[in-house]
Design an enzyme around this catalytic site. Structure first.
Site, PDB file in Angstrom:
ATOM      1  N   ASP B 194       0.876  -1.165   0.000  1.00  0.00           N
ATOM      2  CA  ASP B 194       0.000   0.000   0.000  1.00  0.00           C
ATOM      3  C   ASP B 194       0.916   1.219   0.000  1.00  0.00           C
ATOM      4  O   ASP B 194       1.595   1.495   0.982  1.00  0.00           O
ATOM      5  CB  ASP B 194      -0.923   0.035   1.224  1.00  0.00           C
ATOM      6  CG  ASP B 194      -1.957   1.139   1.086  1.00  0.00           C
ATOM      7  OD1 ASP B 194      -1.550   2.296   0.875  1.00  0.00           O
ATOM      8  OD2 ASP B 194      -3.153   0.847   1.147  1.00  0.00           O
ATOM      9  N   HIS B 195       0.953   1.920  -1.135  1.00  0.00           N
ATOM     10  CA  HIS B 195       1.967   2.970  -1.309  1.00  0.00           C
ATOM     11  C   HIS B 195       1.874   4.064  -0.268  1.00  0.00           C
ATOM     12  O   HIS B 195       2.866   4.707   0.049  1.00  0.00           O
ATOM     13  CB  HIS B 195       1.844   3.590  -2.707  1.00  0.00           C
ATOM     14  CG  HIS B 195       1.911   2.573  -3.782  1.00  0.00           C
ATOM     15  ND1 HIS B 195       0.803   1.984  -4.322  1.00  0.00           N
ATOM     16  CD2 HIS B 195       2.958   1.986  -4.376  1.00  0.00           C
ATOM     17  CE1 HIS B 195       1.166   1.098  -5.232  1.00  0.00           C
ATOM     18  NE2 HIS B 195       2.470   1.078  -5.278  1.00  0.00           N
ATOM     19  N   HIS B 257      -5.741   3.280   0.663  1.00  0.00           N
ATOM     20  CA  HIS B 257      -4.897   4.322   1.258  1.00  0.00           C
ATOM     21  C   HIS B 257      -5.581   5.033   2.426  1.00  0.00           C
ATOM     22  O   HIS B 257      -5.000   5.191   3.501  1.00  0.00           O
ATOM     23  CB  HIS B 257      -4.511   5.358   0.197  1.00  0.00           C
ATOM     24  CG  HIS B 257      -3.862   4.766  -1.010  1.00  0.00           C
ATOM     25  ND1 HIS B 257      -3.015   3.690  -0.941  1.00  0.00           N
ATOM     26  CD2 HIS B 257      -3.936   5.094  -2.324  1.00  0.00           C
ATOM     27  CE1 HIS B 257      -2.584   3.385  -2.159  1.00  0.00           C
ATOM     28  NE2 HIS B 257      -3.131   4.228  -3.017  1.00  0.00           N
TER      29      HIS B 257
END
Lengths: 437, 508
Positions: B194-195, B257
């Site tokens: 998950d950036h 996010h």
């Protein structure tokens, strides 16, 4: 992290039989296993201090070649027992040398487990082979070659994928060990990285050092263990020659470098770094390597050029020139302390005086957790902004630092260390070649 | 003084965790992500001396490239990054290799195994391998199964699997994918990306909360009245229309996010700062979270789609007029949801999450609004009552945090006005933060899963929004897409979501 012993009682062999025995060791393995494809570790492990403490009955545990708390305790007892100056660092070369001449214990025998007791954090890295050269204090002792297999402890290997390796110990007088060094090239696979860990003082047994540490072997040294001049000289020379060198003394400086960098992280202070006028570094005793490396790191990062230096009494004076042409004074002061840290020459305090134009001066004082700041708080600092910080004592055992290096190493020297070592050696040369005015 | 002036003493100090020797295998190596993000991140790690000398990258894709073609292709595409460090690239690129592989062909995997052994010997990478699936999400499951079938994930200590987002398209598909992936490797080998979690300020949420004793006593329903989590973008759909049409803002941003930011903001303190205790707490709080009204999800969810907007000099086309977008599309480019968390700490505190494209400002933040002072002794300088205290964690840009509180306005009266006490990463630290992939790749190769989502977290996050996703399928008319002018803060209906609770969206 705890030391672990080898899987089996080590087998004593004639040195000439070692290569064929090691080849055979894994040959019967069901899956044709022939050793972990990791790295070889060669250790020069004189443990002079530990051996003498054991000989004199001050260390009851077996000699293992590890920097354990019981070793430091025994060393402190020795300092007091033999009336050495209380400022003697327990793990310093000075103490080991002083004990050589202490009579007694000639008939005392002690267990010598050097090379057979493996730090678990190192065995977890699954070295392909560990070769320990263990010189004895009895210089005439003939050579013993001990061979054994090792495996990481099950709890360290987290239940999966462990592979084992082997260990070889060559134990005997230094001359006898030197006589068997031709064995080593056969035992070090050329396709795997090889680290040579020199746990002795730099400058001693130079013949063995030169033969053991031929590039591309990666070298791990500790410039705190020997005298300043040979330690710094060899460090700088090996780095200049392109060898990958790790100095554990440089890693011990990590908290000082980080603390000083942190002080100038704040945007409004960064400009002051261009206007440093004086640096004072206090260190324990007269082993200067750490102080020189710290001073050289600061000077090189701020692009100062060395103009000269001299030593007078307990202080080394250096002058540098900033990129804007202004002179900077740097003073390294050897301070005797009653209860020194384990390693000789540990930094006690650091002060930077900055004179930015049109602004109030800035004085940055960093003090060691154990040493206090009073000396560096003196002088004309009340007219300046004062930033003070305590630098935590994060020495860590030698083995912890070694593990860090072995866990993810490089075949080149850290450029920060390379630059600092080069300049530190020049600084040292400047004080040796010049006289006090 | 330039704000970007780097602290010269800081340079080179960031070598705290050196990655152990290993080979990184990138599937989809001929794709965009490899040259845009992965290889630049690895080169940055190399420049920081955080990659060991015993390191290799094996690029894999269907194209019949050789090692040399792969190196040259990367060199051409990364020219601006390489130009200042040509010698370093020379060393780094010696560790780049390529093997044509189709994950669906068993013979290819056998060949891959042999090539990996060859690379191990050549680069002394100690048999440690990190497999990075930078392929279409449709191949995550079959790719993992193929690697396991070839025995390449058999060693749980020395082999890892990194999976890009999106992980599933809904709760059921995420469960199914988890089943496949977990039958191929152990959970501790799986790194789901998950950036957002690699952003310094997202991680700072944990440090702020758990390294300081001043915040945690206030961090609960007794003191906090509401929380807003915003991720606003000024860009439109750009070249991602085909993906975005299937996904929309809820799946693209909120489920992953924003929900991760919610988890970090609301989780209980872990017993230890270790991956599993942290992920346990995140999973627990997500399992306790729910839509404010799951039975009537349309009452706590507002969807929007940008219309045209901008200025005469810089006109912005509407979403439906973007290339590749269905002219009748009902995909949302904006979504706002209201959540509640049923636990002791947060019972009754509303959490408002919103994200959108073509909004007024690019920013991501978590804003915690504190309860009213029990008695209003002072009037605000602007008239009326003084405003609530607010603590805002800025994720991007201008990473930092602001605490807003009331002080006495200068003058002879006793009127109050809000001021902001500000912390900025840029001003306080001597060097910029790493780009996200640098951190993610480093952590995956270090085997540290703290910043990666675990299977139960992913499933809990999907389950949270299932009433909306189901509702969209069954009664789409109840979830209308409201149009908003591009370059604004979203549709007016979104304001109503808060005004019903007597609140306003922040206009940061």
């Amino acid at each position: 992290m705890v030391p672990q012993l080898t899987l089996q009682a080590p087998l004593k062999l004639p040195p000439s039989a070692v290569p064929s025995h090691l080849q055979q060791l894994w040959a019967d393995s069901d899956d044709g296993y022939n050793g972990a494809a990791t790295f070889t570790l060669v250790v020069w492990e004189p443990a002079w201090l530990e051996q003498h403490l054991a000989r004199l009955g001050l260390l009851e545990e077996a000699v293992m070649g590890m920097q354990r708390p019981c070793l430091v305790d025994a060393a402190r007892r020795a300092i007091s027992t033999y009336g050495l100056p209380s400022s003697t660092a327990p793990l310093s070369h000075t103490l080991a040398q002083a004990l050589v001449t202490q009579p007694g214990g000639e008939s005392q025998s002690f267990d010598d487990l050097r090379g057979q007791a493996i730090e678990s954090s190192i065995s977890e890295l699954q070295p392909h082979r560990m070769i320990t050269l263990a010189p004895t204090i009895a210089a005439e002792q003939p050579i013993d070659a001990l061979v054994a297999a090792y495996c990481p402890l099950p709890e360290d290997s987290h239940g999966g994928g462990s592979v084992c390796g082997d260990v070889l110990v060559l134990r005997g007088g230094a001359a006898a060990i030197a006589g068997e060094l031709d064995l080593l090239p056969q035992l070090i696979p050329s396709h795997l990285p090889c680290w040579v860990l020199w746990e002795g003082a730099l400058g001693e047994h130079l013949d063995i050092f030169e033969r053991l540490t031929v590039p591309p072997q990666r070298l791990i040294v500790d410039t705190a263990l020997g005298h300043t001049t040979p330690s710094m000289g060899i460090l700088a020379q090996r780095i200049a020659a392109g060898q990958a060198v790790y100095d554990l003394n440089w890693y011990r400086l990590g908290a000082w470098r980080e603390s000083l960098a942190m002080t100038f992280d704040a945007q409004d202070r960064r400009e002051s770094l261009n206007h440093v006028s004086q640096v004072d570094i206090d260190l324990e005793g007269d082993q200067l390597c750490q102080g020189l490396l710290l001073g050289a790191w600061i000077a090189s990062r701020l692009q100062w050029s060395l103009q000269g230096g001299h030593r007078h009494g307990d202080t080394s004076f250096y002058s540098f020139q900033r990129p804007d042409g202004v002179k900077v004074d740097m003073n390294l002061v050897s301070v005797p302390v009653g209860l020194p840290k384990a390693h000789a020459g540990s930094i006690m305090g650091l002060r930077l005086l900055c004179k930015p134009p049109n602004r109030r001066g800035l004085s940055v004082v960093l003090c060691g957790e154990a040493s206090g700041c009073m000396r560096l708080e003196g002088g004309d600092i009340s007219s300046r902004d004062l930033v003070e910080a305590i630098v935590p004592l994060v020495e860590g055992s030698l083995e912890v630092q070694e593990t860090r290096v072995l866990a993810g190493g490089h075949d080149t020297t850290n450029p920060l260390l390379a630059t600092a070592a080069h300049l530190a050696d020049k600084m040292l040369a400047a004080t040796v070649s010049s006289k006090a005015p | 003084m330039a704000a970007t002036l780097t602290n010269p003493l800081r340079i080179g100090l960031r070598q705290e965790r050196v990655i152990p020797p290993q080979c990184l295998i990138i599937f989809g190596a001929s794709g965009d992500l490899t040259h845009r993000k992965l290889i630049p991140a690895l080169f940055e790690l190399f420049l920081q001396r955080r990659l060991p000398s015993e390191f290799a990258v094996l690029g894999c894709a269907r194209r019949p490239w050789s090692d040399e073609v792969f190196r040259q292709t990367m060199a051409q595409r990364l020219q601006p990054i390489i130009a200042p460090n040509p010698q370093a690239w020379e060393f780094f690129s010696q560790g780049l290799f390529y093997e044509p592989v189709d994950l669906q062909q068993p013979g290819h995997l056998e060949r891959l195994g042999q090539r990996l052994e060859q690379v191990d010997r050549l680069r002394a990478t100690r048999g440690a391998r990190t497999f990075y699936l930078s392929v279409s999400p449709a191949f995550y499951g079959s790719g993992a199964r193929a690697l396991a079938g070839a025995g390449l994930l058999a060693d749980p200590q020395r082999s890892r699997l990194v999976i890009e987002k999106p992980f599933g398209t809904d709760y059921a598909s995420a469960q199914q994918l988890n089943r496949v992936v977990k039958s191929s490797a152990q959970e501790n080998q799986i790194f789901r990306i998950d950036h957002y979690l690699c952003k310094e300020t997202v991680q700072n949420i944990m440090v702020l909360r758990f390294a300081n004793s001043i915040f945690e006593p206030l961090w609960n329903r007794n003191h906090i009245s509401s929380v807003q989590i915003t991720a606003a973008e000024t860009v439109g759909v750009e070249q991602r229309a085909s993906y975005y049409e299937q996904s929309g803002a809820l799946k693209d941003m909120v489920q992953n996010h924003l929900t991760q930011m919610l988890a970090l903001t609301t989780m209980e303190p872990p017993g230890r700062f270790e991956p599993e205790p942290i992920r346990n707490e995140k999973a627990k709080v997500l399992q306790a979270a729910r839509l404010a009204n799951p039975e009537q999800p349309w009452t706590c969810c507002v969807r929007g789609q940008y219309g045209s907007g901008g200025t005469a000099e810089r006109p912005l086309v509407s979403y439906r007029n973007e290339p590749g977008v269905n002219p009748n599309s009902t995909t949302e480019t904006y979504v706002a949801v209201k959540l509640l968390i049923d636990n002791w700490r947060w019972q009754g505190v509303p959490f408002y999450l919103r994200t959108g494209k073509h909004m007024a400002k690019r920013l991501s933040e978590v804003a915690l609004t504190f309860r009213d002072a029990p008695v209003h002794l002072f009037d605000a300088a602007t008239g009326g009552v003084s405003s609530n205290n607010q603590f805002v964690i800025r994720i991007q840009p201008d990473e930092g945090a602001t605490f807003r509180f009331e002080v006495k306005a200068p003058g002879s009266g006793m009127r109050s006005r809000p001021i902001a006490m500000d912390f900025s990463y840029l001003d306080s630290f001597g060097e910029p933060s790493d780009e996200g992939y640098v951190r993610l790749l480093a952590d995956a190769m270090l085997g540290d899963p703290t910043l990666f989502t675990r299977s139960d977290e992913v499933e809990a996050a999907w389950r949270l929004y299932t009433p909306i996703l189901e509702g969209l399928k069954q009664s789409p008319e109840k979830f209308p897409v409201h149009s908003y002018e591009a370059g604004t803060w979203g549709p007016a209906e979104s304001d109503e979501l808060l005004s019903r609770d007597g609140l306003l969206w922040r206009r940061p």
